[in-house]
Design an enzyme around this catalytic site. Sequence first.
Site, short mmCIF file in Angstrom:
data_model
loop_
_atom_site.label_atom_id
_atom_site.label_comp_id
_atom_site.label_asym_id
_atom_site.label_seq_id
_atom_site.Cartn_x
_atom_site.Cartn_y
_atom_site.Cartn_z
N GLU A 163 0.80 -1.22 0.00
CA GLU A 163 0.00 0.00 0.00
C GLU A 163 0.84 1.27 0.00
O GLU A 163 0.49 2.23 0.69
CB GLU A 163 -0.93 -0.02 1.22
CG GLU A 163 -0.23 0.03 2.60
CD GLU A 163 0.12 -1.34 3.17
OE1 GLU A 163 0.20 -2.31 2.40
OE2 GLU A 163 0.31 -1.42 4.41
N HIS B 150 -8.14 -3.83 -1.15
CA HIS B 150 -7.33 -3.94 0.06
C HIS B 150 -6.26 -2.84 0.11
O HIS B 150 -6.15 -2.12 1.11
CB HIS B 150 -6.67 -5.33 0.11
CG HIS B 150 -5.84 -5.56 1.34
ND1 HIS B 150 -6.32 -6.21 2.45
CD2 HIS B 150 -4.58 -5.20 1.63
CE1 HIS B 150 -5.38 -6.25 3.38
NE2 HIS B 150 -4.30 -5.65 2.90
N GLU B 151 -5.51 -2.70 -0.96
CA GLU B 151 -4.43 -1.70 -0.94
C GLU B 151 -5.01 -0.29 -0.86
O GLU B 151 -4.46 0.58 -0.18
CB GLU B 151 -3.52 -1.85 -2.16
CG GLU B 151 -2.91 -3.24 -2.35
CD GLU B 151 -2.30 -3.85 -1.10
OE1 GLU B 151 -1.84 -3.10 -0.22
OE2 GLU B 151 -2.29 -5.09 -0.98
N HIS C 147 -6.07 0.64 2.66
CA HIS C 147 -4.93 1.04 3.50
C HIS C 147 -4.71 2.56 3.49
O HIS C 147 -4.06 3.09 4.39
CB HIS C 147 -3.65 0.37 3.02
CG HIS C 147 -3.38 -0.95 3.67
ND1 HIS C 147 -3.33 -1.12 5.03
CD2 HIS C 147 -3.11 -2.17 3.13
CE1 HIS C 147 -3.04 -2.39 5.31
NE2 HIS C 147 -2.90 -3.05 4.18
N GLU D 168 -3.94 -4.17 9.37
CA GLU D 168 -4.41 -5.23 8.47
C GLU D 168 -5.81 -5.73 8.79
O GLU D 168 -6.56 -6.09 7.88
CB GLU D 168 -3.43 -6.40 8.45
CG GLU D 168 -2.03 -6.03 7.94
CD GLU D 168 -2.01 -5.51 6.50
OE1 GLU D 168 -3.05 -5.56 5.82
OE2 GLU D 168 -0.94 -5.05 6.06
N ASP E 206 8.50 -9.73 10.24
CA ASP E 206 7.77 -10.31 9.11
C ASP E 206 6.94 -11.53 9.55
O ASP E 206 6.02 -11.94 8.85
CB ASP E 206 8.73 -10.71 7.98
CG ASP E 206 9.33 -9.48 7.29
OD1 ASP E 206 8.71 -8.39 7.36
OD2 ASP E 206 10.42 -9.59 6.70
N TYR F 239 -4.97 -10.28 9.86
CA TYR F 239 -5.89 -9.91 8.77
C TYR F 239 -7.33 -10.35 9.07
O TYR F 239 -8.22 -9.53 9.27
CB TYR F 239 -5.43 -10.57 7.46
CG TYR F 239 -4.15 -10.00 6.89
CD1 TYR F 239 -2.92 -10.30 7.44
CD2 TYR F 239 -4.18 -9.16 5.78
CE1 TYR F 239 -1.74 -9.80 6.91
CE2 TYR F 239 -3.00 -8.64 5.24
CZ TYR F 239 -1.79 -8.97 5.81
OH TYR F 239 -0.64 -8.46 5.27
ZN ZN Z 1 -2.55 -5.07 3.88
#
Ligand code: ZN
Length: 632
Positions: A300, A324-325, A328, A347, A402, A410
């Site tokens: 994003e 989704h992006e 954001h 998320e 990460d 999510y």
């Molecule tokens: Zn995302």
Amino acid sequence: MNKLSLVLVSAPLLFACSQPAQQNVSTETKQEAEFTQPAIIAGTDYHSFSNPSEIQVTHLDLDLTADFEKKQLIGSVKLEFERKDPKADTLIVDTRALTIHSVTAEGKPATFELGPEDVNLGSALSITVPPDNTHVTINYSTSPYASGVQWLTPAQTQGKEHPFLFTQAQAVHARSFIPLQDSPQVRVTYNARIRTPKELLAVMSAANDPNTPRDGDYQFTMPQPIPSYLIALAIGHLDFKPMGQRTGVYAEPEILSAAAAEFEDTESMLELTERTYGPYSWDRYDLLILPPSFPFGGMENPRLSFITPTVIAGDKSLVSLIAHELAHSWSGNTVTNATWRDLWLNEGFTTYLTYRIMEMLYGNDRYNMEAVLGYQSLEHDLAALPDNDEILAIDLRGRNPDDVFSDVAYEKGALFLRELEQRVGRKNFDAFLMQYFNHFAFQSITTDTFLTYLDNTLLKDYPEKLDKARIHQWVFEPGIPDGAPVPQSDAFTKIDNVRSAWLNGDIAAKAINTENWTTHEWLYFLNNMPDGLSEAQLANLDSAFSLTQSQNNEIAHSWLLIAVNHQYKPAYERLYDYLVHIGRNKLVKPLYRALSQTPEGKAFAQKAFEEAKPGYHPLTIHANEGFVTDGD
Ligand SMILES: [Zn+2]
């Protein structure tokens, strides 16, 4: 970012404790900490060495040359800062594998020291700053192996003629291409000058001018303060095509038209989202289509989302990624998680918004289907994760951040919001969200800040509908609370019936009427196939629906996974090709994992991985090499 598929549990859970800002951690302190893990201090960024509470960087001026021969970015960054503590005399920034050539403080050579390297965090760069100084300049170059930069050869692009570069800074990779305070709670504005080979175009997460002359010298301004993980750069043989007044797409000429057609609803998405959640804060919203090695679905980066080409299916069936992006832009880029523990604020909210945007644009059936697929994906992740990783406000100390990108942040995050919505009513919840985005605009907040805000708003307004203990359970306990909303789809019930009829032998595969099936129905049909299908059944499905040859990357993925689990050899040539040409981790990782279960499969995976590796992003390599290494 779009999710990384299943969590990479790379660090053993006992390997506890990382360092809060400024504190270098030796092996001894890590070992001690195994037994005396202190409580998490909310808001402390355990994944940055920097010291924003003393001296905070507020603006960057980047000047970089991209050297495709050496695979290095070479140049300087000027960091402007504010002193929060008048006595502070050291600015600490994060670096990873950078070569620091010199540092000056307002033009005069400055004393600096590079600390020892931590595997997850890189090295602290401490710079002594004289009392009245307000900026320093660091001359540096990146490593050809910088974790946040991928250099592609011409062969790895669509056009095959020009090289390509892209950066991916989330979670803590900005420090591998810029020395900076690499923490989501430090927001900066930036200017940049990027020099490239003349025939290439540079684009950034900033104001881009599609009509800029292609002269190898490009300037950018990002006037809104953003966290470091949203700084992004790409360089390639790129053209631009507008899709609407505020939206357009950058891509290699070979895929530009297909991308613009696939994503033509982006302008409508933007308008619908604004109507429900308040004005878009970032001026333009453009897409950049990357080569297939991009490790994620999308990223994003503000004003310019980076997008995998694997969602160009020809029928808009995978455009929830764009929703989704885009979402954001509200949850993540405008209101940002203060630390990676709080990632679900980015998320979970974004996933919730994605479902809602898809419903506004394509209707309730699609909303329900996508919600069911998301829920199944969450159940799948939960079955594989340790309890600690099932908590929204996850403890990531001592780990690679990460690791947090599982469906917990999510889908569990989204499910929590869906429950709040159902309890207080959609209209009221939408009003709450709009107010929330407005209240915390351009701030980075913690889970605890959000919960306090919830106390003072929704909980106060609807005391009979919400309770604190339940909210606490959602945020701080593993699993899905009993009685949570379970998405249902009538369209999928029909798919269940047809699948059962075929499995029982009541109908032949080619007698199934799939003419109007959407990608979602195909995915549901395939993802819920039982184990133990016979070779004849697989061949029957394949010949009826040409699944091995499916040009939809998601459907092909689901089918290839079934093929691996049943060692259905007619699909293996396509499988090999798929692994070698796609670097999106969500699509390749489950296939490598499944192949690694048998010696023969592993040998096949090794061969494909070796051929694919030069084109894979470092994150995809890291996520999959365990499956192809002998001896685990
Ligand atoms: Zn995302």
